[in-house]
Design an enzyme around this catalytic site. Structure first.
Site, PDB file in Angstrom:
ATOM      1  N   ASN A  47       1.153   0.219   5.482  1.00 37.05           N
ATOM      2  CA  ASN A  47       2.438  -0.346   4.222  1.00 37.05           C
ATOM      3  C   ASN A  47       3.009  -1.269   5.012  1.00 37.05           C
ATOM      4  O   ASN A  47       4.294  -1.275   5.062  1.00 37.05           O
ATOM      5  CB  ASN A  47       3.184   0.503   2.877  1.00 37.05           C
ATOM      6  CG  ASN A  47       3.771  -0.053   2.513  1.00 37.05           C
ATOM      7  OD1 ASN A  47       3.403  -0.943   2.301  1.00 37.05           O
ATOM      8  ND2 ASN A  47       4.746   0.847   1.893  1.00 37.05           N
TER       9      ASN A  47
ATOM     10  N   CYS B 117       0.223  -1.227  -0.040  1.00 34.19           N
ATOM     11  CA  CYS B 117      -0.312   0.484  -0.399  1.00 34.19           C
ATOM     12  C   CYS B 117       1.203   1.159  -0.248  1.00 34.19           C
ATOM     13  O   CYS B 117       2.123   1.274   0.214  1.00 34.19           O
ATOM     14  CB  CYS B 117      -0.841  -0.122   1.297  1.00 34.19           C
ATOM     15  SG  CYS B 117      -2.560  -1.387   1.857  1.00 34.19           S
TER      16      CYS B 117
ATOM     17  N   ASP C 186      -4.007  -8.972   8.545  1.00 27.29           N
ATOM     18  CA  ASP C 186      -2.992  -8.446   9.063  1.00 27.29           C
ATOM     19  C   ASP C 186      -3.063  -7.634   9.976  1.00 27.29           C
ATOM     20  O   ASP C 186      -2.065  -7.552  10.615  1.00 27.29           O
ATOM     21  CB  ASP C 186      -1.302  -9.312   8.100  1.00 27.29           C
ATOM     22  CG  ASP C 186      -1.322  -8.605   7.412  1.00 27.29           C
ATOM     23  OD1 ASP C 186      -2.501  -7.983   6.871  1.00 27.29           O
ATOM     24  OD2 ASP C 186      -0.062  -8.527   6.581  1.00 27.29           O
TER      25      ASP C 186
ATOM     26  N   ARG D  72      -4.442   1.554  -0.880  1.00 27.58           N
ATOM     27  CA  ARG D  72      -4.607  -0.172  -0.710  1.00 27.58           C
ATOM     28  C   ARG D  72      -4.522  -0.797  -1.905  1.00 27.58           C
ATOM     29  O   ARG D  72      -5.077  -0.865  -3.037  1.00 27.58           O
ATOM     30  CB  ARG D  72      -5.845  -0.430   0.110  1.00 27.58           C
ATOM     31  CG  ARG D  72      -6.295  -1.781   0.353  1.00 27.58           C
ATOM     32  CD  ARG D  72      -7.369  -2.620   0.760  1.00 27.58           C
ATOM     33  NE  ARG D  72      -7.757  -3.643   1.757  1.00 27.58           N
ATOM     34  CZ  ARG D  72      -8.513  -4.158   1.644  1.00 27.58           C
ATOM     35  NH1 ARG D  72     -10.057  -3.826   1.510  1.00 27.58           N
ATOM     36  NH2 ARG D  72      -8.330  -5.596   2.177  1.00 27.58           N
TER      37      ARG D  72
END
Length: 598
Positions: free
Chosen positions: A76, A2, A101, A50
């Protein structure tokens, strides 16, 4: 993978339209979605672009928060042990609204504070807003796989982002060239952390986090130090442990709700990954780049490995016209970087992105398994022809004493020490030339370490952390592709650095442990016998004097008085290609970004 951004303003409301424009300069890093958070009580904003892999639903949208909405995160990266951490946090009473996550980090911070960084296995750069403590926290992974830049002004305002272009999209932030950083670029091929090519814009170094709280309280801390030992362990035990750790790391790195592929050069590093990958999954995609009319083109070796492990292989063949793409690359390399593989790395990433959103790559293996040519007794095997050519341009070929001077020579790709920088730069800029141009290597040199471990540590801290990982991040994210690096797991790193070099280093055979793993897996002899080769094209690809003359015969950078046109003409006449390569990168970067010259 990201793109992230954040802003803290000390005394005025954040311009939402401008903030969204800054965020969206990172669309190439995250084309799948976007989000922003503006705190209702404090002038702070977090933004996110994203690229989705886990929990593809809207619950995975960032910035994300805890149940009380007083801890917010934009990240990120990928956390590879998130399943294990999530289970532990659930046992401790935490409740999750997604299966990402990223949310694991929010609850890990609630549970352990910044001690959570010692528990994380992954690659990451993040900004976390703790509303309870009125504190903004920035953090970067152990090796610098993911980037994080920041700007702080005297008034106490802060901006951070994945790339510099997002920061300087705010035109009130001056794009002023840092001349000292420019000198360092010519020496190292990159600008060493924590500085950048711009004044007042910085990189958060690998393995560091920063805490920012009003008024203008900014503290940077190291949370992880590499440690070395010299354990003598039996070769069989070391081989089995190394194989187990690599296999486990590959398994963790292919966790995803979308298919993962792999780069494949036919060298030891990528072949080891693909061999381990094939034990877990069949028929995945692999990717390589070749060069037209070059007998050592790696695509032919990659095909041998692909056939052995039955991957769906894709390759692209480049010719000299691919050099013409270099000016376009400067948009993505918004800080100059002169690695000679930036073009093939971009095109193999572009190829992979046509079929996958994530791939494995072999970065870290040369550093940990002592695979570089400068880990041998001499810098590299030197032919009589090379010696003759070196004399023409005054290039010394010293014996490798595993000291700073030897390492600096191995890294130079066209030396720019003080004696070369003085004729290059305008005399008014000589004050910015460091007296010791090898200062960054000296900063990380540990003479008490055994040979070649002292060079391995330099590789990790300088060459890999500042150049190699930056190159692969920008080239891949330019194509919205995530690159995962299984060799850089904490377990593999700490295991290899704990060993006595006699266990894993052979002066005659490259990366002896990987060689044994590949031999066990039945890799063809043509691959096992293949000499070490960097991810580059043929020398002739970089020795196109017309290419350099096109940009440097009338240098715009020289016209503004930063460098000397007379010196450029001399290099062009002599065909000093490696120095010309560095200068051309700076010239093209300058033309693209037009920094202010002080």
């Amino acid at each position: 993978m990201c793109g992230i951004i954040g802003r803290w303003s000390s005394n005025q409301k954040i311009d939402r339209e401008l903030f969204h424009c800054m965020r969206d300069t990172l669309t190439h890093r995250g084309p799948d979605g976007f989000g922003s958070y503006f705190d209702p009580d404090v002038n702070i904003a977090l933004g996110h672009r994203r690229l989705s892999f886990l929990d593809l639903s809207e619950t995975g949208t960032q910035p994300m928060c805890n149940e009380d909405r007083n801890v917010w995160l934009t990240i990120n990266g990928e956390i590879y042990n998130y399943v294990e951490l999530r289970a532990l946090l659930i046992q401790k009473g935490h409740h999750f609204s997604s299966s990402t996550d990223s949310e694991v980090l929010v609850h890990a911070y609630e549970e352990w504070g910044m001690d959570m960084l010692c528990r994380i296995e992954g690659m990451f750069a993040f900004g976390l807003w703790d509303k309870r403590k009125n504190k903004l926290i920035l953090a970067r992974d152990r090796f610098g796989i993911k980037p994080l830049y920041y700007y702080v002004n005297p008034a106490g305002d802060l901006v951070f982002a994945s790339e510099i272009k997002a920061i300087i999209e705010d035109r009130s932030i001056k794009r002023e060239l840092d001349y000292e950083s420019m000198c360092n670029f010519f020496t190292y091929r990159y600008v060493p952390s924590p500085k950048t090519i711009y004044k007042n814009i910085y990189k958060l170094p690998p393995a560091h986090y920063a805490e920012f709280s009003a008024p203008a309280n900014f503290v940077v801390k190291c949370y992880y130090e590499l440690k070395t030992e010299n354990k003598l362990i039996g070769s069989k035990e070391v081989f089995e442990k190394a194989e187990e750790l690599i296999q486990d790391s590959v398994k963790n790195h292919i966790r995803s709700e979308v298919p993962v592929g792999s780069f494949l050069s036919g060298g030891y590093d990528s072949t080891t990954m693909v061999a381990c990958f094939s034990q877990l999954e069949q028929g995945f995609n692999t990717y390589s780049i070749g060069f037209q009319d070059w007998e050592y083109s790696e695509h032919q070796y990659a095909q041998i490995v692909a056939d052995k492990f039955r991957t769906h292989h894709h390759n692209k063949i480049l010719d000299n016209t691919s050099l013409d793409f270099l000016p376009e690359l400067m948009y993505f390399y918004d800080e100059p970087i002169a690695d000679i593989s930036i073009i093939p790395t971009y095109f193999v990433s572009k190829l992979a992105a046509e079929h996958n959103k994530a791939v494995l790559s072999g970065e870290g293996a040369d550093e940990l398994f002592a695979g570089y040519t400068w880990h041998r007794d001499y810098l590299w095997p030197v032919s009589k022809k090379q010696i003759r050519n070196s004399k023409k341009i005054g290039w010394n070929l010293p014996t490798n004493h595993f000291d700073v001077n030897s390492y600096s020579q191995a890294m130079a790709m066209g030396t720019f020490d003080k004696t070369q920088l003085e004729p290059l730069l305008n005399k008014d800029l000589h004050q910015f030339i460091p007296d010791d141009t090898a200062w960054f290597y000296r900063q990380h040199f540990k003479p008490q370490m055994t040979v070649p471990k002292r060079f391995q540590m330099l590789d990790i801290k300088t060459f890999m952390g500042e150049l190699v990982l930056t190159k692969i991040d920008r080239a891949s994210m330019a194509n919205s592709l995530e690159v995962r690096v299984p060799f850089l797991s904490k377990e593999i790193t700490e295991f290899m650095l704990s060993l006595d070099p006699s266990v894993y280093f052979d002066a005659e055979k490259q990366k002896i442990l990987l060689y044994k793993i590949l031999r066990k897996k039945g890799v063809p002899r043509k691959i096992l016998k293949r000499p070490k080769q960097g991810f580059t094209g043929p020398d002739g690809y970089y020795k196109n004097i017309d290419f350099y003359r096109n940009y440097l015969a009338e240098s715009k950078f020289a016209a503004l008085g930063a460098i000397q046109q007379e010196y450029l003409n001399k290099l062009l006449a002599e065909g000093d290609f490696w120095r010309l390569w560095k200068i051309t990168i700076m010239e093209l970067w300058f033309r693209k970004w037009k920094p202010v010259l002080g």
